[in-house]
Design an enzyme around this catalytic site. Sequence first.
Site, mmCIF file in Angstrom:
data_model
loop_
_atom_site.group_PDB
_atom_site.id
_atom_site.type_symbol
_atom_site.label_atom_id
_atom_site.label_comp_id
_atom_site.label_asym_id
_atom_site.label_seq_id
_atom_site.Cartn_x
_atom_site.Cartn_y
_atom_site.Cartn_z
ATOM 1 N N GLU A 34 -39.944 47.675 -19.490
ATOM 2 C CA GLU A 34 -39.251 48.890 -19.909
ATOM 3 C C GLU A 34 -40.023 50.095 -19.359
ATOM 4 O O GLU A 34 -41.211 50.255 -19.647
ATOM 5 C CB GLU A 34 -39.247 48.898 -21.443
ATOM 6 N N GLY A 81 -40.042 49.949 -32.594
ATOM 7 C CA GLY A 81 -41.177 50.285 -31.733
ATOM 8 C C GLY A 81 -41.337 49.260 -30.639
ATOM 9 O O GLY A 81 -40.375 48.564 -30.279
ATOM 10 N N SER A 82 -42.538 49.159 -30.152
ATOM 11 C CA SER A 82 -42.785 48.288 -29.002
ATOM 12 C C SER A 82 -42.718 46.812 -29.389
ATOM 13 O O SER A 82 -43.002 46.442 -30.536
ATOM 14 C CB SER A 82 -44.158 48.596 -28.411
ATOM 15 N N GLU A 130 -36.484 46.267 -34.404
ATOM 16 C CA GLU A 130 -35.797 46.891 -33.262
ATOM 17 C C GLU A 130 -36.850 47.136 -32.205
ATOM 18 O O GLU A 130 -37.599 48.106 -32.283
ATOM 19 C CB GLU A 130 -35.164 48.227 -33.685
ATOM 20 N N LEU A 131 -36.930 46.257 -31.231
ATOM 21 C CA LEU A 131 -38.042 46.318 -30.277
ATOM 22 C C LEU A 131 -37.563 46.813 -28.913
ATOM 23 O O LEU A 131 -36.481 47.375 -28.805
ATOM 24 C CB LEU A 131 -38.705 44.932 -30.214
ATOM 25 N N TRP A 181 -41.689 57.497 -32.062
ATOM 26 C CA TRP A 181 -41.628 58.953 -31.858
ATOM 27 C C TRP A 181 -40.395 59.390 -31.069
ATOM 28 O O TRP A 181 -40.159 60.578 -30.928
ATOM 29 C CB TRP A 181 -42.889 59.414 -31.108
ATOM 30 N N LYS A 220 -43.652 55.213 -42.668
ATOM 31 C CA LYS A 220 -44.783 55.667 -41.870
ATOM 32 C C LYS A 220 -44.270 56.080 -40.490
ATOM 33 O O LYS A 220 -43.987 55.241 -39.642
ATOM 34 C CB LYS A 220 -45.829 54.560 -41.716
ATOM 35 N N PRO A 221 -44.122 57.400 -40.279
ATOM 36 C CA PRO A 221 -43.642 57.850 -38.964
ATOM 37 C C PRO A 221 -44.737 57.725 -37.904
ATOM 38 O O PRO A 221 -45.900 57.511 -38.223
ATOM 39 C CB PRO A 221 -43.289 59.318 -39.210
ATOM 40 N N ALA A 222 -44.345 57.871 -36.649
ATOM 41 C CA ALA A 222 -45.302 57.763 -35.538
ATOM 42 C C ALA A 222 -46.279 58.944 -35.564
ATOM 43 O O ALA A 222 -45.892 60.068 -35.912
ATOM 44 C CB ALA A 222 -44.548 57.743 -34.215
ATOM 45 N N CYS A 238 -34.777 53.128 -26.226
ATOM 46 C CA CYS A 238 -34.860 51.683 -25.990
ATOM 47 C C CYS A 238 -33.565 51.141 -25.401
ATOM 48 O O CYS A 238 -33.541 50.019 -24.908
ATOM 49 C CB CYS A 238 -35.248 50.956 -27.265
HETATM 50 P P1 ADP Z 1 -45.105 53.219 -28.688
HETATM 51 O O1 ADP Z 1 -45.894 52.394 -27.713
HETATM 52 O O2 ADP Z 1 -43.772 53.605 -28.211
HETATM 53 O O3 ADP Z 1 -45.866 54.342 -29.320
HETATM 54 P P2 ADP Z 1 -45.629 51.528 -30.918
HETATM 55 O O4 ADP Z 1 -44.983 50.223 -31.181
HETATM 56 O O5 ADP Z 1 -47.066 51.530 -30.537
HETATM 57 O O6 ADP Z 1 -44.727 52.230 -29.836
HETATM 58 O O7 ADP Z 1 -45.479 52.481 -32.171
HETATM 59 C C1 ADP Z 1 -44.374 52.478 -33.030
HETATM 60 C C2 ADP Z 1 -44.866 52.654 -34.445
HETATM 61 O O8 ADP Z 1 -45.723 51.548 -34.768
HETATM 62 C C3 ADP Z 1 -45.697 53.898 -34.690
HETATM 63 O O9 ADP Z 1 -45.392 54.405 -35.970
HETATM 64 C C4 ADP Z 1 -47.119 53.370 -34.641
HETATM 65 O O10 ADP Z 1 -48.032 54.165 -35.382
HETATM 66 C C5 ADP Z 1 -46.941 52.021 -35.295
HETATM 67 N N1 ADP Z 1 -47.993 51.042 -34.967
HETATM 68 C C6 ADP Z 1 -48.780 50.958 -33.884
HETATM 69 N N2 ADP Z 1 -49.611 49.900 -33.962
HETATM 70 C C7 ADP Z 1 -49.348 49.284 -35.132
HETATM 71 C C8 ADP Z 1 -49.852 48.114 -35.799
HETATM 72 N N3 ADP Z 1 -50.817 47.360 -35.269
HETATM 73 N N4 ADP Z 1 -49.320 47.791 -37.007
HETATM 74 C C9 ADP Z 1 -48.332 48.527 -37.547
HETATM 75 N N5 ADP Z 1 -47.812 49.627 -36.973
HETATM 76 C C10 ADP Z 1 -48.310 50.012 -35.777
#
Ligand code: ADP
Length: 478
Positions: free
Chosen positions: A379, A226-227, A248-249, A149, A173-175, A282
């Site tokens: 982070e 993402g994370s 990209e973590l 996001w 698939k966006p956040a 990040c």
């Molecule tokens: P943040 O903690 O910054 O929200 P996330 O890694 O949880 O970061 O989210 C980044 C993206 O990964 C979002 O689009 C979220 O919906 C998606 N996401 C979260 N959990 C999963 C999962 N188990 N498998 C695939 N995508 C996921």
Amino acid sequence: MKHHLNYIAGTWVPASQGGCTPVTNPATGEVIGHVPDSTVDDAHRAITAARAAFGPFRDLLALERADLLWALHGQIQRHAKDLAALVTEEQGKPLDEAKAEIGMSAAYVRWYAEEARRIAGEGIASAWRGRHLMTLRQPVGVVAAITPWNFPSSMLARKIAPALAAGCTVIAKPAPQTPFSGLAWGALCDAAGLPPGVVNILTGDGATLGGALMAHEDVRKITFTGSTAVGKILIAQSAATVKKLSMELGGNAPFIVFDDADLESAVAGAIAAKFRNAGQTCVCANRIYVQDGIHDAFLSRFVAAVQALRLGPGTAPGVEIGPLIDRAAVEKVAACVQDARAHGATVLTGGAALDRPGHFFAPTVLSDVTDTMLCARHEIFGPVAPVMRFATEAEVVARANDVRAGLAGYVYTRDLGRAFRMSQALDCGIVGVNEGVVTTEVAPFGGVKESGSGREGGREGVEDYLETKYVCIGGLGA
Ligand code: ADP
């Protein structure tokens, strides 16, 4: 530009079970709309569409794909104002930053429109007489893109644009916090004339849709930002169907100021590297190391600059710091500050959430921080700047590298030799020397260690979407 349905196979459709989820404005807490709560069936529909579109799209001329990317670039520019407003509404960042993000989206699409025509294999000096050896560069196939996001538009640009340049089709698939900027890509692709199914966007729960995309053998590649925790889940899930991965973590960037640095520019760089997007990038400076001789002077100017930052809703003129994305983010940042305090850090300014609507946290500077505190190990992803002292170059290199992440690092020095030594010594994928903001579409962006693999942007950015096929043609005579 605000669409409330999924974009699958070139049409706008609700979730198959009809479910939807609310989206809120982080500056006010108000609901700004609803988006589909997509199911595994919806993910399968998107995969079918992307699979069907792949063959014809792969077979277009590179020039034809480049032209489609140029058309997409034109659409982004045409709708830039609305797209930026959407980013601010659902993500919270100041409008000027949102405009800059949309500018980056356009820049990535433009760069890969240019690169699309320069994808080429090579002829190899043959190991045999009478045989010709060569490589072909071919698209990997259907790509799933999962995005966060914090840059809801440009994170998709970095993935969609090189994927299309290579000839891949995409399911994005966006956040859940920022789905509208993601769905807007459906409208942009539609208006640009991309064939149905080439780009599909669906919204919903990450684990549900991620699981469906990861399990399906027709999805040949996953590109994720993402994370680190979710990245590790995806890496594990990819094993079952041996997908290609771009990850990209998270980062934990050191920002290192040597005694010989230009003080003004180091302070300005630290403000930019720390507080852009309210600290939610990040590549944000996470640990600020300042050498003994300049420490006190840096700290007093830095605190003054932080206190001068204007905080408020991203739509208000002159605002430099918007809200955090949600309540959970505020709580996480508060816990970091609390941990630092409990272990002996001093709060020089800020230090708490603000008592007003929305998810605001005061820009904060901590001193007397140690490497073992939560804010240095993890982070922060918020407007909190921990400042630490160091004595020697060797010491700061060891401390900077003693974390599991390795995305960005920043160094301020006027010593050319040290600039080169530090660029080589830091365990990270991106180094800024005397610059606090270095991201550009023309250079590769990505991390080492637990910050991930693969690169986005630059020449390298399209490589992740290509397979190299070796062809040996025999029977050509002596
Ligand atoms: P943040 O903690 O910054 O929200 P996330 O890694 O949880 O970061 O989210 C980044 C993206 O990964 C979002 O689009 C979220 O919906 C998606 N996401 C979260 N959990 C999963 C999962 N188990 N498998 C695939 N995508 C996921």
